[in-house]
Motif scaffolding. Structure first.
Motif, PDB file in Angstrom:
ATOM      1  N   LEU A   8     -68.531  33.230   6.188  1.00 57.62           N
ATOM      2  CA  LEU A   8     -67.233  33.745   5.770  1.00 57.62           C
ATOM      3  C   LEU A   8     -67.021  35.109   6.421  1.00 57.62           C
ATOM      4  O   LEU A   8     -67.833  36.016   6.249  1.00 57.62           O
ATOM      5  CB  LEU A   8     -67.173  33.876   4.252  1.00 57.62           C
ATOM      6  N   VAL A   9     -65.939  35.230   7.165  1.00 60.25           N
ATOM      7  CA  VAL A   9     -65.632  36.472   7.881  1.00 60.25           C
ATOM      8  C   VAL A   9     -64.434  37.115   7.188  1.00 60.25           C
ATOM      9  O   VAL A   9     -63.315  36.604   7.243  1.00 60.25           O
ATOM     10  CB  VAL A   9     -65.314  36.199   9.364  1.00 60.25           C
ATOM     11  N   TRP A  10     -64.666  38.256   6.532  1.00 60.20           N
ATOM     12  CA  TRP A  10     -63.641  38.904   5.723  1.00 60.20           C
ATOM     13  C   TRP A  10     -62.834  39.883   6.579  1.00 60.20           C
ATOM     14  O   TRP A  10     -63.373  40.864   7.089  1.00 60.20           O
ATOM     15  CB  TRP A  10     -64.280  39.623   4.539  1.00 60.20           C
ATOM     16  N   ALA A  11     -61.554  39.606   6.711  1.00 62.68           N
ATOM     17  CA  ALA A  11     -60.650  40.461   7.485  1.00 62.68           C
ATOM     18  C   ALA A  11     -59.683  41.147   6.526  1.00 62.68           C
ATOM     19  O   ALA A  11     -59.199  40.526   5.571  1.00 62.68           O
ATOM     20  CB  ALA A  11     -59.874  39.624   8.499  1.00 62.68           C
ATOM     21  N   ASP A  12     -59.390  42.414   6.771  1.00 64.16           N
ATOM     22  CA  ASP A  12     -58.557  43.146   5.812  1.00 64.16           C
ATOM     23  C   ASP A  12     -57.114  42.655   5.849  1.00 64.16           C
ATOM     24  O   ASP A  12     -56.637  42.068   6.827  1.00 64.16           O
ATOM     25  CB  ASP A  12     -58.659  44.656   6.022  1.00 64.16           C
ATOM     26  N   GLU A  13     -56.424  42.923   4.752  1.00 57.98           N
ATOM     27  CA  GLU A  13     -55.095  42.355   4.550  1.00 57.98           C
ATOM     28  C   GLU A  13     -54.079  42.853   5.569  1.00 57.98           C
ATOM     29  O   GLU A  13     -53.229  42.091   6.036  1.00 57.98           O
ATOM     30  CB  GLU A  13     -54.623  42.643   3.127  1.00 57.98           C
ATOM     31  N   ARG A  14     -54.140  44.127   5.910  1.00 55.91           N
ATOM     32  CA  ARG A  14     -53.174  44.653   6.883  1.00 55.91           C
ATOM     33  C   ARG A  14     -53.342  43.953   8.228  1.00 55.91           C
ATOM     34  O   ARG A  14     -52.353  43.610   8.887  1.00 55.91           O
ATOM     35  CB  ARG A  14     -53.339  46.165   7.052  1.00 55.91           C
ATOM     36  N   PHE A  15     -54.587  43.767   8.644  1.00 57.20           N
ATOM     37  CA  PHE A  15     -54.836  43.074   9.899  1.00 57.20           C
ATOM     38  C   PHE A  15     -54.241  41.663   9.853  1.00 57.20           C
ATOM     39  O   PHE A  15     -53.600  41.210  10.815  1.00 57.20           O
ATOM     40  CB  PHE A  15     -56.344  42.998  10.161  1.00 57.20           C
ATOM     41  N   LEU A  16     -54.454  40.949   8.752  1.00 57.98           N
ATOM     42  CA  LEU A  16     -53.932  39.580   8.646  1.00 57.98           C
ATOM     43  C   LEU A  16     -52.410  39.568   8.742  1.00 57.98           C
ATOM     44  O   LEU A  16     -51.828  38.724   9.436  1.00 57.98           O
ATOM     45  CB  LEU A  16     -54.403  38.945   7.344  1.00 57.98           C
ATOM     46  N   ARG A  17     -51.772  40.496   8.070  1.00 54.59           N
ATOM     47  CA  ARG A  17     -50.308  40.535   8.125  1.00 54.59           C
ATOM     48  C   ARG A  17     -49.820  40.912   9.516  1.00 54.59           C
ATOM     49  O   ARG A  17     -48.808  40.393   9.988  1.00 54.59           O
ATOM     50  CB  ARG A  17     -49.791  41.514   7.077  1.00 54.59           C
ATOM     51  N   ASP A  18     -50.525  41.836  10.166  1.00 53.07           N
ATOM     52  CA  ASP A  18     -50.145  42.224  11.531  1.00 53.07           C
ATOM     53  C   ASP A  18     -50.249  41.042  12.495  1.00 53.07           C
ATOM     54  O   ASP A  18     -49.603  41.041  13.551  1.00 53.07           O
ATOM     55  CB  ASP A  18     -51.037  43.358  12.023  1.00 53.07           C
ATOM     56  N   HIS A  19     -51.048  40.048  12.125  1.00 59.20           N
ATOM     57  CA  HIS A  19     -51.209  38.866  12.975  1.00 59.20           C
ATOM     58  C   HIS A  19     -50.469  37.656  12.385  1.00 59.20           C
ATOM     59  O   HIS A  19     -50.814  36.510  12.655  1.00 59.20           O
ATOM     60  CB  HIS A  19     -52.700  38.567  13.192  1.00 59.20           C
ATOM     61  N   ARG A  77     -61.195  43.509  17.773  1.00 57.93           N
ATOM     62  CA  ARG A  77     -60.985  44.786  17.090  1.00 57.93           C
ATOM     63  C   ARG A  77     -62.324  45.435  16.759  1.00 57.93           C
ATOM     64  O   ARG A  77     -62.508  46.640  16.934  1.00 57.93           O
ATOM     65  CB  ARG A  77     -60.179  44.561  15.816  1.00 57.93           C
ATOM     66  N   GLY A  78     -63.267  44.628  16.282  1.00 53.52           N
ATOM     67  CA  GLY A  78     -64.588  45.157  15.954  1.00 53.52           C
ATOM     68  C   GLY A  78     -65.303  45.683  17.184  1.00 53.52           C
ATOM     69  O   GLY A  78     -65.956  46.729  17.144  1.00 53.52           O
ATOM     70  N   ALA A  79     -65.164  44.946  18.293  1.00 51.70           N
ATOM     71  CA  ALA A  79     -65.808  45.391  19.531  1.00 51.70           C
ATOM     72  C   ALA A  79     -65.215  46.702  20.003  1.00 51.70           C
ATOM     73  O   ALA A  79     -65.926  47.610  20.459  1.00 51.70           O
ATOM     74  CB  ALA A  79     -65.654  44.310  20.601  1.00 51.70           C
ATOM     75  N   GLN A  80     -63.896  46.837  19.893  1.00 51.23           N
ATOM     76  CA  GLN A  80     -63.246  48.082  20.302  1.00 51.23           C
ATOM     77  C   GLN A  80     -63.674  49.234  19.410  1.00 51.23           C
ATOM     78  O   GLN A  80     -63.953  50.339  19.881  1.00 51.23           O
ATOM     79  CB  GLN A  80     -61.727  47.923  20.255  1.00 51.23           C
ATOM     80  N   ALA A  81     -63.768  48.953  18.096  1.00 48.99           N
ATOM     81  CA  ALA A  81     -64.201  50.000  17.170  1.00 48.99           C
ATOM     82  C   ALA A  81     -65.624  50.420  17.482  1.00 48.99           C
ATOM     83  O   ALA A  81     -65.990  51.597  17.378  1.00 48.99           O
ATOM     84  CB  ALA A  81     -64.092  49.499  15.731  1.00 48.99           C
ATOM     85  N   GLY A  82     -66.458  49.450  17.881  1.00 49.39           N
ATOM     86  CA  GLY A  82     -67.833  49.777  18.221  1.00 49.39           C
ATOM     87  C   GLY A  82     -67.920  50.672  19.437  1.00 49.39           C
ATOM     88  O   GLY A  82     -68.756  51.574  19.514  1.00 49.39           O
ATOM     89  N   THR A  83     -67.036  50.429  20.399  1.00 54.40           N
ATOM     90  CA  THR A  83     -67.025  51.254  21.617  1.00 54.40           C
ATOM     91  C   THR A  83     -66.571  52.663  21.308  1.00 54.40           C
ATOM     92  O   THR A  83     -67.128  53.650  21.812  1.00 54.40           O
ATOM     93  CB  THR A  83     -66.087  50.628  22.658  1.00 54.40           C
ATOM     94  N   GLU A  84     -65.569  52.771  20.414  1.00 53.96           N
ATOM     95  CA  GLU A  84     -64.972  54.077  20.142  1.00 53.96           C
ATOM     96  C   GLU A  84     -65.674  54.823  19.025  1.00 53.96           C
ATOM     97  O   GLU A  84     -65.644  56.048  18.968  1.00 53.96           O
ATOM     98  CB  GLU A  84     -63.499  53.905  19.780  1.00 53.96           C
ATOM     99  N   GLY A  85     -66.312  54.060  18.101  1.00 53.48           N
ATOM    100  CA  GLY A  85     -66.795  54.726  16.897  1.00 53.48           C
ATOM    101  C   GLY A  85     -68.282  54.792  16.748  1.00 53.48           C
ATOM    102  O   GLY A  85     -68.779  55.322  15.758  1.00 53.48           O
TER     103      GLY A  85
END
Length: 356
Positions: A241-252, A336-344
């Motif tokens: 189960l991969v939990w994605a936040d609500e804002r992300f789901l709505r943005d998509h 998104r996770g990969a980008q966050a990993g690169t930046e954060g």
């Protein structure tokens, strides 16, 4: 008891019939015969409740202790049934909905909250759809002012569910692999098994009970995480189960409730969705089985083919996300996770979401 059930072959109606037969009650079904045959041990009278001649033929020369109306959606149609059965049934039980209450789902309603404005003879185009159940209730109360039982179920799950919300989750999870899950696992919910409503309704009828009851589970009787993990256990699937936040789901452009069944966003307009009061019904004897038991029984029923396959539709709207869209949304979440990993740096895993 001698019961007339209008409907009786789909989901809650079938649960009522099964429970009545288990108790030794005498059951007559009145329906159009479009949703499958009635179970053995019942009398089936085929007819359309829209047809006044069919209603008169049903009632002529006959009486029942109670009528249970499981499929009343239009006030004028319910009113027609009420008038045709007056003098032929001792009392009228009507299965309504939370939708009858004007403040739901924004507020945590109970039986004292106001209902939508809707006349007892309203037609479908007279009022918004959510108000129609309130008009149906008024039609029953008008015809049986001292002898009516109104039950307002919340979100019902269980074997034979015909809309397909829990069945969609079970079948999606049963395929294994990665499955998109909405929001956070600890989002509290409030669900009830159709069989528990059936047992409560028939207990109330046997005791001669009338009145109004919100029939739903105890608030917080499960969470989205517990529900989906129960689906994993029931199906035995190798699922992540991969939990994605609500804002992300709505943005998509992921639609709550329909594309992701049972996902109610954590927004003020839905703040009462999972917190309605079932206190009155619980005090009157409502008992709710564990949600994990309901999930396991529902999966068993799907696998055994003991019920018609769910429609996976809510009205005209499909229920559930397509596999292609789910794959695309998961890929976007991973990116998104990969980008966050690169930046954060090392803290980016929390940003990427929870996997269970």
């Amino acid at each position: 008891m001698k019961l007339l059930i209008i409907g009786g072959t789909v989901f809650l109606g079938r649960a009522l019939v099964d429970e009545a037969l288990r108790r030794g009650d005498e059951v007559t079904l009145f329906n159009r015969g479009r949703s499958g045959p009635g179970p053995g041990g019942v009398e089936v009278v085929q007819g359309d409740r829209e047809d006044e001649d069919a209603l008169r033929a049903l009632a002529e020369g006959r009486t029942w202790d109670w009528v249970i109306d499981t499929c009343g959606f239009e006030p004028r149609t319910v009113r027609r049934s009420v008038r045709a059965l007056a003098g032929h049934v001792g009392a009228y039980a009507f299965v309504s909905s939370f939708h009858a209450y004007a403040d739901w789902p924004a507020k945590a309603v109970d039986e004292s909250f106001p209902r939508h404005a809707c006349a007892p003879d309203a037609a479908p185009d007279d009022v918004p759809y959510n108000a129609l159940k309130a008009g149906c209730e008024r039609a029953v109360e008008e015809g049986f002012p001292e002898h009516s039982l109104i039950v307002n179920p919340g979100i019902i799950i269980g074997p034979g569910e015909n809309v397909g919300r829990l069945p969609w989750w079970l079948e999606t999870i049963s395929r294994g692999g990665r499955v998109l899950a909405p929001g956070t696992p600890d989002r509290a919910m409030q669900l009830i098994d159709a069989r528990d409503i059936a047992r409560f309704v028939l207990d109330r009828l046997a005791e001669g009970g009338s009145g109004r009851y919100l029939t739903t589970g105890v608030p917080g009787n499960t969470t989205m995480g517990e529900l989906l993990r129960a689906c994993v256990v029931a199906t035995g699937a190798d699922t992540e189960l991969v939990w994605a936040d609500e804002r992300f789901l709505r943005d998509h452009d992921v639609a709550p409730w329909t594309e992701v069944p049972l996902w109610v966003p954590d927004d003020p307009e839905f703040s009462g969705a999972w917190t309605a009061s079932s206190a009155k019904a619980l005090a009157a004897g409502l008992r709710c089985r564990p949600i994990a038991e309901t999930v396991a029984d529902t999966w068993r029923a799907l696998a055994d083919g003991g019920y018609p396959r769910p429609k996976y539709r809510q009205g005209k709207t499909p229920v559930g996300m397509t596999e292609d869209k789910q794959d695309a949304v998961l890929a976007a979440w991973d990116a998104r996770g990969a980008q966050a990993g690169t930046e954060g740096g090392s803290d980016a895993g929390t940003e990427a979401g929870t996997q269970v």
